[in-house]
Design a protein around this motif. Structure first.
Motif, PDB file in Angstrom:
ATOM      1  N   LYS A 505       7.596  53.546   6.808  1.00 21.03           N
ATOM      2  CA  LYS A 505       6.449  52.627   6.772  1.00 21.03           C
ATOM      3  C   LYS A 505       6.728  51.359   7.570  1.00 21.03           C
ATOM      4  O   LYS A 505       5.813  50.742   8.105  1.00 21.03           O
ATOM      5  N   LEU A 506       7.996  50.949   7.601  1.00 26.16           N
ATOM      6  CA  LEU A 506       8.345  49.738   8.338  1.00 26.16           C
ATOM      7  C   LEU A 506       8.442  49.977   9.839  1.00 26.16           C
ATOM      8  O   LEU A 506       8.429  49.027  10.617  1.00 26.16           O
ATOM      9  N   ASN A 507       8.574  51.238  10.247  1.00 29.56           N
ATOM     10  CA  ASN A 507       8.627  51.528  11.680  1.00 29.56           C
ATOM     11  C   ASN A 507       7.271  51.263  12.316  1.00 29.56           C
ATOM     12  O   ASN A 507       6.236  51.336  11.637  1.00 29.56           O
ATOM     13  N   PRO A 508       7.258  50.954  13.600  1.00 28.68           N
ATOM     14  CA  PRO A 508       5.969  50.767  14.276  1.00 28.68           C
ATOM     15  C   PRO A 508       5.105  52.017  14.137  1.00 28.68           C
ATOM     16  O   PRO A 508       5.581  53.127  14.367  1.00 28.68           O
ATOM     17  N   ALA A 509       3.847  51.832  13.749  1.00 31.96           N
ATOM     18  CA  ALA A 509       2.961  52.973  13.556  1.00 31.96           C
ATOM     19  C   ALA A 509       2.657  53.634  14.893  1.00 31.96           C
ATOM     20  O   ALA A 509       2.322  52.952  15.872  1.00 31.96           O
ATOM     21  N   PRO A 510       2.794  54.955  14.995  1.00 34.36           N
ATOM     22  CA  PRO A 510       2.462  55.637  16.247  1.00 34.36           C
ATOM     23  C   PRO A 510       0.981  55.473  16.557  1.00 34.36           C
ATOM     24  O   PRO A 510       0.146  55.355  15.663  1.00 34.36           O
ATOM     25  N   MET A 511       0.671  55.500  17.848  1.00 34.58           N
ATOM     26  CA  MET A 511      -0.725  55.372  18.259  1.00 34.58           C
ATOM     27  C   MET A 511      -1.488  56.668  18.018  1.00 34.58           C
ATOM     28  O   MET A 511      -2.698  56.662  17.826  1.00 34.58           O
ATOM     29  N   ASP A 512      -0.778  57.780  18.028  1.00 37.51           N
ATOM     30  CA  ASP A 512      -1.407  59.085  17.860  1.00 37.51           C
ATOM     31  C   ASP A 512      -1.571  59.408  16.373  1.00 37.51           C
ATOM     32  O   ASP A 512      -0.623  59.272  15.599  1.00 37.51           O
ATOM     33  N   LEU A 555      15.255  41.948  11.707  1.00 37.51           N
ATOM     34  CA  LEU A 555      15.045  42.060  13.149  1.00 37.51           C
ATOM     35  C   LEU A 555      13.567  41.881  13.519  1.00 37.51           C
ATOM     36  O   LEU A 555      13.257  41.466  14.634  1.00 37.51           O
ATOM     37  N   TYR A 556      12.657  42.201  12.589  1.00 38.90           N
ATOM     38  CA  TYR A 556      11.248  41.924  12.855  1.00 38.90           C
ATOM     39  C   TYR A 556      11.025  40.430  13.084  1.00 38.90           C
ATOM     40  O   TYR A 556      10.166  40.028  13.878  1.00 38.90           O
ATOM     41  N   SER A 557      11.772  39.611  12.343  1.00 37.74           N
ATOM     42  CA  SER A 557      11.626  38.163  12.510  1.00 37.74           C
ATOM     43  C   SER A 557      12.081  37.708  13.894  1.00 37.74           C
ATOM     44  O   SER A 557      11.657  36.666  14.393  1.00 37.74           O
ATOM     45  N   ARG A 558      12.960  38.514  14.525  1.00 38.56           N
ATOM     46  CA  ARG A 558      13.437  38.172  15.868  1.00 38.56           C
ATOM     47  C   ARG A 558      12.621  38.849  16.956  1.00 38.56           C
ATOM     48  O   ARG A 558      12.658  38.427  18.109  1.00 38.56           O
ATOM     49  N   HIS A 559      11.903  39.925  16.596  1.00 39.14           N
ATOM     50  CA  HIS A 559      11.088  40.665  17.573  1.00 39.14           C
ATOM     51  C   HIS A 559       9.683  40.845  17.006  1.00 39.14           C
ATOM     52  O   HIS A 559       9.289  41.937  16.624  1.00 39.14           O
TER      53      HIS A 559
END
Length: 568
Positions: A505-512, A555-559
């Protein structure tokens, strides 16, 4: 839209193949963890009895009671810190041996592991020593009763067995034992006769029945030898049922390996020997060797020294014997396989942590922290790469629409875009790929090393090398039935699935949309796949997932671009 539906159907079929085909794959290539040593009944943890601890279990009518057989011949007792048993003076044979440090189960009243039993008993397993007869040379018969110099064999008091024949040869077998599992056997023939005789010492290990531990692609059990300077895992019971396996070597060793136990006949490492593995009646199997014959003149004597190992495959102990006695590849009685260079350091580190802390589950958690700490810089690069990939998603989408009918051109343009934007699409795979050998190495360590056997963690987890016995399918034992293995998903595998779900869930959601559905199902598919494996592996993976979640948040806070929807 139709392509998305087709992709999802393909994934569903693939997931079903994994779920239903995985048991066969694990049996063939990755044996599941040791059988559970506990079960849950009435909400309480109970130890499971091992049928082999009962000498009458599954015994054919022809098999006699062990105590009756033991009383049929005079014996010398064996008393060491790790062994109890006796030497049969008829033969002579070492055919009665218990490993006092290891029990059959985790139950308080569990019987200790019985490794050797005399011929005529359930699971007969024994070793013997002697000389080959040739020409006029007639060693004592196989049923001859030898005289002993003492009544008890201990590490401080060796025992010498003696016999003679009608042609003037006198025979002596001096047996010594150390604090662990190694017997040193010194065989001497003195020729008081009038002619020279050919002297060829031999030793053998004989067992009835095949190993109770399965022989698989990753873990070898059964006949094993070290000969010609290499460890040989290629001999198995089925092969020697068809034809004997004949070997010639200088030194080496020859015997039988189970997952945790080993018996090995070990000649002098400088002697030329002829060895063989062969099958006998009633599913008996024998490993033996004969030292090249030497002439013994009248009035002379010949002495040869050999060894016999019968005990637990403790990693440091086997390595110590290999170095101390020069026994070729003795440490490889543990089937480390190709990943030994990773597995042994992981074992050494885990063993050190366990000795420092006293809880093997906590040691696994600390191992996970160590691995994640080492891989932290790589994970940072992974997240930076993922952020960059997310930023160029609209451009990739444009290229896919523009060149959807020209796949070679699409690949060419995508590579050019990666180069222009300085993005490496494979960088995000590095941490996962690096963890695969570590995860596999931990699997082998948990499966192979006796130091991890019956190691508890917390609460109902009494053995980290076995599957989780606690399952909600039968309301944790409150319902009086044992669910099928396939659906008996334990609590720890369920926690593993939940941790993977939140990590995904924390990973970037795929566009597809299809990819979103696939990633949504993946944690629960993996939960079923991992359920039969050792709880220790699942503890490692859960800890790794939790650390990944914490690392992702940081790392989300840095990116921040990684969480921001890409511009259209």
């Amino acid at each position: 839209m139709n392509n998305d539906k087709n992709n999802f159907v393909l994934f569903a079929v693939f997931a079903a193949l994994i779920l239903f085909g995985w048991p066969y794959i694990t049996r063939t290539f990755f044996p599941a963890a040791n059988p559970p040593v506990t079960k849950i009944e009435g909400g309480k943890t109970k130890a499971i009895a091992n049928p082999s601890a009962d000498p009458t279990a599954y015994s054919p009518a022809a098999i006699r009671d062990r105590n009756v057989v033991l009383a049929e011949a005079p014996r010398v007792r064996i008393e060491t810190p790790t062994l109890k048993g006796s030497i049969n003076l008829r033969g002579p044979r070492i055919d009665d041996l218990i490993l006092t440090k290891y029990d059959e189960t985790i139950a308080k009243d569990s019987a200790p592991i019985r490794l050797l039993s005399p011929s005529g008993t359930q699971d007969a397993y024994f070793a013997g020593f002697g000389w080959r007869g040739a020409g006029s040379f007639a060693p004592p018969a196989a049923d001859a009763v030898w005289q002993a110099s003492g009544t008890v064999l201990t590490p401080s008091s060796p025992v010498t067995l003696t016999a003679s024949n009608a042609t003037g040869q006198r025979f002596a077998i001096r047996i010594a034992v150390d604090q662990n599992y190694m017997f040193t056997v010194t065989q001497t023939v003195a020729n008081a006769g009038t002619t020279a005789v050919p002297v060829a010492p031999y030793s053998f290990v004989n067992r009835t029945g095949v190993s109770k531990d399965p022989d698989s692609w990753t873990i070898h059990t059964g006949p094993m030898a070290s000969h010609g300077g290499a460890a040989d895992y290629g001999i198995n019971f089925k092969d020697i049922d068809k034809a004997p396996a004949n070997l010639m070597s200088k030194g080496g060793w020859y015997g039988f390996v189970d997952k945790y136990w080993l018996t090995a006949a070990i000649p002098d490492q400088g002697s030329d020997v002829t060895a063989q593995f062969r099958a006998g009646a009633n599913k008996s199997y024998q490993a033996d060797y004969t030292v090249a014959a030497k002439p013994l003149a009248p009035g002379a004597a010949i002495t040869t020294t050999a060894r016999f190992f019968a005990g637990a495959k403790e990693v440091n102990l086997l390595d110590n014997y290999e170095d101390r006695f020069g026994i070729t590849h003795f440490g490889k009685a543990i089937d480390w396989g190709w990943f030994e260079i990773i597995e042994k350091p992981i074992f050494k580190y885990l063993d050190w942590l366990f000795r420092m802390i006293g809880n093997f589950g906590v040691a696994i958690i600390l191992l996970t922290f160590t691995v994640r700490l080492i891989m932290f810089p790589i994970a940072q690069k992974q997240f930076a790469s993922m952020a960059s990939m997310r930023a160029i998603q609209p451009k990739l989408k444009t290229l896919q629409e523009k060149y959807k009918d020209d796949k070679p051109r699409l690949q060419q343009e995508m590579m050019a875009l990666y180069k222009t934007e300085k993005v490496n699409p494979l960088a995000g795979c590095a941490p996962t790929l690096l963890q695969i050998p570590i995860f596999y190495a931990l699997y082998k360590v948990l499966m192979l090393t006796i130091e991890m056997r019956h190691q508890p963690f917390v609460a109902w987890i009494k053995d980290l090398s076995a599957p989780d016995p606690l399952t909600p399918v039968n309301l944790f034992g409150l319902l009086a039935f044992t669910p099928p293995h396939f659906i008996a998903i334990g609590v720890v595998p369920i926690l593993l699935g939940i941790s993977m779900y939140f990590q995904f869930k924390l990973n970037p959601a795929p566009m597809d949309d299809t990819q979103k559905q696939i990633f949504g199902l993946m944690p629960w598919v993996l939960m079923f796949v991992m359920a039969p494996f050792a709880v220790g592996l699942q503890v490692y993976w859960i800890t790794s997932n939790l650390l990944t979640i914490a690392q992702q948040q940081w790392l989300y806070s840095r990116h921040p671009a990684l969480k921001t929807a890409p511009a259209k």
